[in-house]
Design a protein around this motif. Structure first.
Motif, PDB file in Angstrom:
ATOM      1  N   PHE A   1       4.098  -0.113  -9.605  1.00 20.93           N
ATOM      2  CA  PHE A   1       5.374  -0.119 -10.306  1.00 20.93           C
ATOM      3  C   PHE A   1       6.467  -0.431  -9.293  1.00 20.93           C
ATOM      4  CE2 PHE A   1       4.425   4.212  -9.014  1.00 20.93           C
ATOM      5  CZ  PHE A   1       5.600   4.617  -8.382  1.00 20.93           C
ATOM      6  N   ARG A   2       7.604  -0.839  -9.784  1.00 17.79           N
ATOM      7  CA  ARG A   2       8.709  -1.226  -8.920  1.00 17.79           C
ATOM      8  C   ARG A   2       9.260  -0.002  -8.185  1.00 17.79           C
ATOM      9  NH1 ARG A   2      13.352  -4.796 -11.560  1.00 17.79           N
ATOM     10  NH2 ARG A   2      11.489  -6.150 -11.750  1.00 17.79           N
ATOM     11  N   GLY A   3       9.454  -0.146  -6.889  1.00 19.05           N
ATOM     12  CA  GLY A   3       9.974   0.949  -6.074  1.00 19.05           C
ATOM     13  C   GLY A   3       8.924   1.962  -5.659  1.00 19.05           C
ATOM     14  N   ARG A   4       7.632   1.591  -5.725  1.00 20.12           N
ATOM     15  CA  ARG A   4       6.582   2.549  -5.382  1.00 20.12           C
ATOM     16  C   ARG A   4       6.682   2.981  -3.922  1.00 20.12           C
ATOM     17  NH1 ARG A   4       0.184   1.172  -5.780  1.00 20.12           N
ATOM     18  NH2 ARG A   4       0.856  -0.394  -4.258  1.00 20.12           N
ATOM     19  N   GLY A   5       7.034   2.065  -3.024  1.00 19.05           N
ATOM     20  CA  GLY A   5       7.149   2.419  -1.613  1.00 19.05           C
ATOM     21  C   GLY A   5       8.233   3.458  -1.366  1.00 19.05           C
ATOM     22  N   ILE A   6       9.386   3.303  -2.048  1.00 21.05           N
ATOM     23  CA  ILE A   6      10.477   4.275  -1.878  1.00 21.05           C
ATOM     24  C   ILE A   6      10.068   5.631  -2.436  1.00 21.05           C
ATOM     25  CG2 ILE A   6      12.858   4.794  -2.519  1.00 21.05           C
ATOM     26  CD1 ILE A   6      13.386   1.798  -2.620  1.00 21.05           C
ATOM     27  N   VAL A   7       9.421   5.636  -3.609  1.00 19.96           N
ATOM     28  CA  VAL A   7       8.978   6.898  -4.207  1.00 19.96           C
ATOM     29  C   VAL A   7       7.965   7.587  -3.308  1.00 19.96           C
ATOM     30  CG1 VAL A   7       7.787   7.913  -6.181  1.00 19.96           C
ATOM     31  CG2 VAL A   7       9.466   6.098  -6.534  1.00 19.96           C
ATOM     32  N   ARG A   8       7.053   6.831  -2.736  1.00 18.81           N
ATOM     33  CA  ARG A   8       6.047   7.411  -1.854  1.00 18.81           C
ATOM     34  C   ARG A   8       6.702   8.034  -0.617  1.00 18.81           C
ATOM     35  NH1 ARG A   8       1.274   3.493  -0.114  1.00 18.81           N
ATOM     36  NH2 ARG A   8       1.118   3.476  -2.403  1.00 18.81           N
ATOM     37  N   THR A   9       7.692   7.358  -0.060  1.00 16.98           N
ATOM     38  CA  THR A   9       8.394   7.896   1.112  1.00 16.98           C
ATOM     39  C   THR A   9       9.116   9.192   0.770  1.00 16.98           C
ATOM     40  OG1 THR A   9       8.689   5.652   1.980  1.00 16.98           O
ATOM     41  CG2 THR A   9      10.091   7.384   2.894  1.00 16.98           C
ATOM     42  N   LEU A  10       9.778   9.223  -0.396  1.00 18.15           N
ATOM     43  CA  LEU A  10      10.500  10.434  -0.808  1.00 18.15           C
ATOM     44  C   LEU A  10       9.541  11.597  -1.050  1.00 18.15           C
ATOM     45  CD1 LEU A  10      13.148   8.897  -3.240  1.00 18.15           C
ATOM     46  CD2 LEU A  10      13.511   9.711  -0.897  1.00 18.15           C
TER      47      LEU A  10
END
Length: 311
Positions: free
Chosen positions: A116-125
């Protein structure tokens, strides 16, 4: 005519100049010796000293009255009511935190395994809580969230017209457990996410072609594949939570029935100055941690063997 060269042969003189195999082995290990000596000095020697002190009745306030008592300190650790209660608290705290963080980590890993879009940012958070210093995390929960006057939880409760409880005094052990679950869920999530991404995608696609739904794939394919990763998460989480001191010390100061075994060791050593009794309790904690770590290493080695066999 073509010139031919004689094959190289090992002459006796050349063999004589070669260093012995044992000397070559030590030459390759020599760079590791300083690190090994340092490791022994900072880990094994203090443990040996702790083990020796555990056989003495040794109060720091009366150093001249120390005497050898054999296994009396261990007997007292295992029979004292307060110490038994701290052991039981340690078991409850470890079981609750490990199971809750494992379930939440599995849910988050399943979500992050999807694209999904923004998965990398969500994973980092989601990983961020695990990177917070344990004492800072405990202070964050104690003052920013649990405080009855200006805490965020009571602020949200006041906004919806709910009660304003003192969370720490009303549910002290649960308050410690929730803070540890928040901190250790990302750890479980990373382990299980690695397991999910190592699945055989062709097998999953074949199951979908045969008409299997998401729940059937999860129960019959995903969970059996994650068994080793779940075991690893339970074992590693247990090793760390059993030794946890920061959250208990910072949030409740060991009061209200939240004193676990590491905090009891701290009380015996720094407050009661009972060096022998504290050393005996510390040795038991180390032995329990070593037992759990042994099972964890076996699980890790089995995972490596499975990955090598697949490759």
């Amino acid at each position: 005519m073509t010139a031919t060269t004689a094959p190289l042969t090992r002459t006796p003189a050349r063999e004589a100049r070669r260093p012995p195999a044992r000397l070559r082995a030590w030459a390759t290990r020599a760079p590791l010796l300083p690190a090994l000596v340092f490791l022994i000095a900072v880990t094994q020697l203090p443990f040996v000293a702790t083990l020796v002190i555990s056989f003495f009745d040794w109060n720091a306030l009366y150093p001249k009255a120390r005497r050898f008592t054999g296994l009396d300190n261990y007997r007292q650790v295992l029979t004292d009511a307060d110490l038994r209660h701290s052991v039981w608290t340690t078991v409850l705290l470890t079981a609750a935190v490990v199971l809750a963080s494992l379930v939440l980590g599995l849910v988050l890993a399943l979500l992050l395994d999807r694209r999904f879009r923004g998965r990398g940012i969500v994973r980092t958070l989601l990983i961020a809580p695990f990177l917070v210093v344990p004492v800072a995390a405990a202070l964050l929960w104690k003052h920013v969230l649990y405080n009855p006057e200006y805490g965020l939880l009571n602020g949200l409760s006041h906004y919806v017209g709910g009660p304003q409880p003192d969370w720490i005094s009303r549910t002290p052990l649960l308050a410690v457990e929730v803070s540890l679950v928040w901190q250790w869920t990302p750890f479980m999530m990373l382990i299980l996410l690695a397991g999910l991404q190592s699945r055989d995608q062709q097998q999953i696609e074949a199951a979908r072609v045969d008409g299997a739904g998401d729940w059937q794939i999860f129960v019959h394919l995903t969970l059996p594949h994650l068994r080793r990763y779940l075991e690893l998460g339970v074992l590693l989480g247990s090793v760390y939570i059993v030794q946890n001191f920061d959250a208990v010390f910072t949030i409740t100061s060991g009061g209200l029935g939240t004193a676990n075994l590491p905090y009891t060791v701290y009380q015996s050593f720094y407050q009661a100055h009972e060096n022998g009794l504290a050393s005996a309790a510390g040795v038991l904690v180390v032995i329990g941690s070593l037992v759990i770590a042994t099972f964890a290493l076996r699980v890790v080695s089995s995972l490596f063997r499975e990955e090598v066999s697949r490759a």
